[in-house]
Design an enzyme around this catalytic site. Structure first.
Site, PDB file in Angstrom:
ATOM      1  N   ASN A   1       0.871  -1.176   0.000  1.00 16.91           N
ATOM      2  CA  ASN A   1       0.000   0.000   0.000  1.00 16.91           C
ATOM      3  C   ASN A   1       0.908   1.226   0.000  1.00 16.91           C
ATOM      4  O   ASN A   1       1.513   1.546   1.012  1.00 16.91           O
ATOM      5  CB  ASN A   1      -0.899  -0.034   1.245  1.00 16.91           C
ATOM      6  CG  ASN A   1      -1.708   1.235   1.405  1.00 16.91           C
ATOM      7  OD1 ASN A   1      -1.826   2.025   0.453  1.00 16.91           O
ATOM      8  ND2 ASN A   1      -2.273   1.435   2.581  1.00 16.91           N
TER       9      ASN A   1
ATOM     10  N   LYS B   1       0.073   4.322  -0.382  1.00 22.75           N
ATOM     11  CA  LYS B   1      -0.542   5.531   0.199  1.00 22.75           C
ATOM     12  C   LYS B   1      -0.299   6.743  -0.706  1.00 22.75           C
ATOM     13  O   LYS B   1      -0.350   6.611  -1.920  1.00 22.75           O
ATOM     14  CB  LYS B   1      -0.002   5.755   1.622  1.00 22.75           C
ATOM     15  CG  LYS B   1      -0.120   4.491   2.482  1.00 22.75           C
ATOM     16  CD  LYS B   1       0.149   4.705   3.938  1.00 22.75           C
ATOM     17  CE  LYS B   1       0.021   3.366   4.669  1.00 22.75           C
ATOM     18  NZ  LYS B   1       0.034   3.505   6.113  1.00 22.75           N
TER      19      LYS B   1
ATOM     20  N   HIS C   1      -9.543   1.656   4.647  1.00 21.29           N
ATOM     21  CA  HIS C   1      -8.258   1.764   5.348  1.00 21.29           C
ATOM     22  C   HIS C   1      -8.427   2.717   6.533  1.00 21.29           C
ATOM     23  O   HIS C   1      -9.161   3.695   6.449  1.00 21.29           O
ATOM     24  CB  HIS C   1      -7.168   2.274   4.398  1.00 21.29           C
ATOM     25  CG  HIS C   1      -5.808   2.191   5.011  1.00 21.29           C
ATOM     26  ND1 HIS C   1      -5.353   3.143   5.881  1.00 21.29           N
ATOM     27  CD2 HIS C   1      -4.846   1.245   4.929  1.00 21.29           C
ATOM     28  CE1 HIS C   1      -4.144   2.776   6.301  1.00 21.29           C
ATOM     29  NE2 HIS C   1      -3.813   1.638   5.730  1.00 21.29           N
TER      30      HIS C   1
ATOM     31  N   GLU D   1      -6.743   5.034   7.677  1.00 20.35           N
ATOM     32  CA  GLU D   1      -6.486   6.465   7.429  1.00 20.35           C
ATOM     33  C   GLU D   1      -7.701   7.123   6.785  1.00 20.35           C
ATOM     34  O   GLU D   1      -8.009   8.293   7.061  1.00 20.35           O
ATOM     35  CB  GLU D   1      -5.231   6.610   6.545  1.00 20.35           C
ATOM     36  CG  GLU D   1      -3.973   6.307   7.357  1.00 20.35           C
ATOM     37  CD  GLU D   1      -2.860   5.629   6.581  1.00 20.35           C
ATOM     38  OE1 GLU D   1      -2.851   5.666   5.340  1.00 20.35           O
ATOM     39  OE2 GLU D   1      -1.975   5.035   7.236  1.00 20.35           O
TER      40      GLU D   1
ATOM     41  N   GLU E   1      -5.871  -4.782  10.442  1.00 17.92           N
ATOM     42  CA  GLU E   1      -4.766  -3.869  10.713  1.00 17.92           C
ATOM     43  C   GLU E   1      -5.062  -3.091  11.996  1.00 17.92           C
ATOM     44  O   GLU E   1      -5.783  -2.084  11.962  1.00 17.92           O
ATOM     45  CB  GLU E   1      -4.606  -2.867   9.568  1.00 17.92           C
ATOM     46  CG  GLU E   1      -4.352  -3.488   8.226  1.00 17.92           C
ATOM     47  CD  GLU E   1      -3.796  -2.468   7.237  1.00 17.92           C
ATOM     48  OE1 GLU E   1      -2.624  -2.591   6.867  1.00 17.92           O
ATOM     49  OE2 GLU E   1      -4.530  -1.537   6.866  1.00 17.92           O
TER      50      GLU E   1
ATOM     51  N   GLY F   1       2.280   1.997  10.810  1.00 14.93           N
ATOM     52  CA  GLY F   1       3.282   3.052  10.675  1.00 14.93           C
ATOM     53  C   GLY F   1       3.999   3.393  11.966  1.00 14.93           C
ATOM     54  O   GLY F   1       4.675   4.423  12.051  1.00 14.93           O
TER      55      GLY F   1
ATOM     56  N   SER G   1       3.085  -2.431  10.471  1.00  9.53           N
ATOM     57  CA  SER G   1       4.528  -2.541  10.735  1.00  9.53           C
ATOM     58  C   SER G   1       5.130  -3.888  10.313  1.00  9.53           C
ATOM     59  O   SER G   1       6.050  -4.384  10.954  1.00  9.53           O
ATOM     60  CB  SER G   1       4.830  -2.235  12.209  1.00  9.53           C
ATOM     61  OG  SER G   1       4.474  -0.874  12.492  1.00  9.53           O
TER      62      SER G   1
HETATM   63  P1  PGA Z   1       2.657   0.080   7.753  1.00 10.64           P
HETATM   64  O1  PGA Z   1       1.229   0.403   7.089  1.00 10.64           O
HETATM   65  O2  PGA Z   1       3.138  -1.204   7.113  1.00 10.64           O
HETATM   66  O3  PGA Z   1       3.517   1.257   7.375  1.00 10.64           O
HETATM   67  O4  PGA Z   1       2.444  -0.055   9.210  1.00 10.64           O
HETATM   68  C1  PGA Z   1       0.285  -0.612   6.867  1.00 10.64           C
HETATM   69  C2  PGA Z   1      -0.941  -0.038   6.188  1.00 10.64           C
HETATM   70  O5  PGA Z   1      -1.273   1.134   6.405  1.00 10.64           O
HETATM   71  O6  PGA Z   1      -1.616  -0.738   5.414  1.00 10.64           O
END
Ligand code: PGA
Length: 251
Positions: A8, A10, A97, A99, A170, A176, A215
């Protein structure tokens, strides 16, 4: 069932950057991807066509959008339809997601509309779910998963093919942050997701892939995908670099 290793990206990468990363990744996994693995890259809209042309003809590698709007066309300024996404080569789209839920204010209901509309219009859908740290501390992990799955899978067409619906668990506090969920936490949550899927789709639940996200790195991926009910990963930060994501894809 193929394990799904999804990137992903983003809101990162211009077209040139996306092309370079996708080419680097493809060169590194070329001829090495086991037949029971699938790689998906979810790229920003502006880079979809570019990344799609790099993935074209590569076995078990597909393009994904990071979002969609649940309408065929119309006066929806700034939005994008499943047909437009398929027109640039998308096979998958993400929905819900964390976010988008937390920053753009997407509700469980809107996420459910996106999943159902995407599926009805030929896309495979990756429904993202997961609790915040406050919800975990309040003992509400299962309640949140239950609610997000219930709403997110409402109105899914009854005849969907099981490989076209993917759940990405997630935990928001692991995204992140470098703080990956513990193995016990992952197994517990994924087991609960599977049970809920069995209630909603008794015949297909065991064939629906459940990804872990939050992560994931080259150093922890192999352990994570070996866990019960973990059928792949959804990777943000560590997917932005071709070498790093190739190690994850081949882990
Ligand atoms: P990350 O993000 O691997 O940077 O923790 C995962 C995601 O947002 O799908």
């Amino acid at each position: 069932m193929k394990k799904l290793m999804a990137a992903n990206w983003k809101m990162y990468k211009t077209r040139a950057e996306a092309k370079a990363t996708a080419e680097d990744l493809m060169n590194r996994i070329d001829g090495k991807l086991p037949t029971d693995r699938e790689v998906v890259i979810a790229a920003p809209y502006t880079a979809l066509e570019t990344v799609g042309s790099v993935l074209a003809g590569k076995q078990n590698c597909s393009l994904s959008a990071e979002n969609l709007y649940p309408a065929e066309e119309g006066a929806y300024t700034g939005e994008i339809s499943p047909r437009m996404l398929q027109d640039v080569g998308c096979v998958y789209a993400l929905a819900g997601h964390s976010e988008r839920r937390s920053i753009m204010g997407e509700t469980d209901e809107l996420v459910g509309e996106k999943v159902a509309f995407g599926l009805k219009n030929g896309l495979s859908m990756i429904l993202c779910i997961g609790e915040t740290i406050e919800e975990r501390k309040a003992g509400e992990v299962q309640k949140v998963i239950d609610r997000q799955l219930e709403a997110g899978l409402k109105n899914v067409p009854a005849d969907f093919a099981s490989e076209t619906v993917v759940i990405a668990y997630e935990p928001v506090w692991a995204i992140g942050t470098g703080e990956v969920a513990g193995e016990g936490e992952i197994v517990e949550a994924h087991g609960f997701v599977r049970k809920k899927l069995e209630k909603i789709f008794p015949e297909k639940a065991n064939e629906i892939r459940i990804l872990y996200g939050g992560s994931v790195k080259p150093g922890n991926c192999a352990q994570i995908i070996a866990l019960d009910n973990v059928d792949g990963v959804l990777v943000g930060g560590a997917s932005l670099d071709g070498e790093s994501f190739s190690q994850i894809a081949l882990a």
